[in-house]
Design an enzyme around this catalytic site. Sequence first.
Site, short mmCIF file in Angstrom:
data_model
loop_
_atom_site.label_atom_id
_atom_site.label_comp_id
_atom_site.label_asym_id
_atom_site.label_seq_id
_atom_site.Cartn_x
_atom_site.Cartn_y
_atom_site.Cartn_z
CB THR A 12 -0.85 0.03 0.91
OG1 THR A 12 -1.77 -1.10 1.00
CG2 THR A 12 -1.71 1.20 1.35
CB SER A 54 2.11 -7.87 1.13
OG SER A 54 0.84 -7.72 1.96
CB THR A 85 -0.29 -3.86 6.22
OG1 THR A 85 -1.36 -3.88 5.48
CG2 THR A 85 0.76 -2.66 6.32
CG ASP A 86 -3.39 -7.08 3.34
OD1 ASP A 86 -3.67 -6.45 4.18
OD2 ASP A 86 -4.02 -7.06 2.42
#
Length: 333
Positions: A12, A54, A85-86
Amino acid sequence: MPDFLVISTGGTIASRSGAEGLAPSLPGEELLTFVPDIDQFGNITILDLFSKDSSNMSPDDWKMMAACLRAEEENYDGFLILHGTDTMAYSASALSFFLPGFSKPAVITGSMLPIGEKGSDAEQNLIDGFTFLRSLSALRRRGISVAFHGHLIHGPRSQKILSNDSTAFSSINYPELGQIIDGEPILGPQPFLRDAYPIDVSSFTLETSIFLVTLFPGFRSKYLDHIVEASPKALVLEALGMGGVPYLGENLLPPIAKCMGKNIPVVITTQCVYGGVDLSIYEVGRKTLDLGAISGKDMTREAIISKLMILLPVVSQSRLETILHCNFCDEIS
């Protein structure tokens, strides 16, 4: 001044809106232009390793990151990895297991909103990541950690627990490694990091045939039977509470017994974020121990999955529980 390598992988933080939504498109060099006075942190080199959301990252990408860190270990004083972040917690765990004895600090960060957008946390997370990295390097601390929202979290204890807030990450069953207070890094405990593991992980070999199942009241035992028939290399059950597995009504013990008969290890963890499992306390846990199931103890889901991927190709069934419970890098108490 210290020499730092920034490894950009997308996420992101590097995204821009497109016809089908946000997608990574900004290179690392452009990302760092949003951070004022970036040179104050040291001599910075940027490497665009790949550019992915990710959620699209695979274990092969963990290998690429690990190989990059190992290849550049002696050339830099520290590393900042920009990451979505995922699956950040999966990467943080895998890199921790892939790199025994790694002598430099590697800090992973990203953001919940793209860099440059109003209200984005990206710029501050970058500043905090560099701030932590500079302090870790100066103190000659090492290991893989996650910097997010002013907090430094040990890599294999990190977990994303909020999907849409800047406080997304927490340290699970482990103290935080540091905080930013009034712009200054306050570092906490140093994790235990083995210089060598009881297995050889240098080939970066992985086994991805692992099935993760979340149990719920009424979960059909026949579904677990079907999974067993698919012959995964390991089964991870996210059980209830302290590790409870139902055996009245829909009895899930026979499929677990079938796993044992087919030499498929079963690891039991919990759906609860904090606390871990103790299969010896309740009958619904102890019955699984009697069948030969393995406790996930207080490891995160991400640590269990990535550690199993690394152990399964090199550890025999008879030694798996012992090695899984061996503390490599403070991923388990």
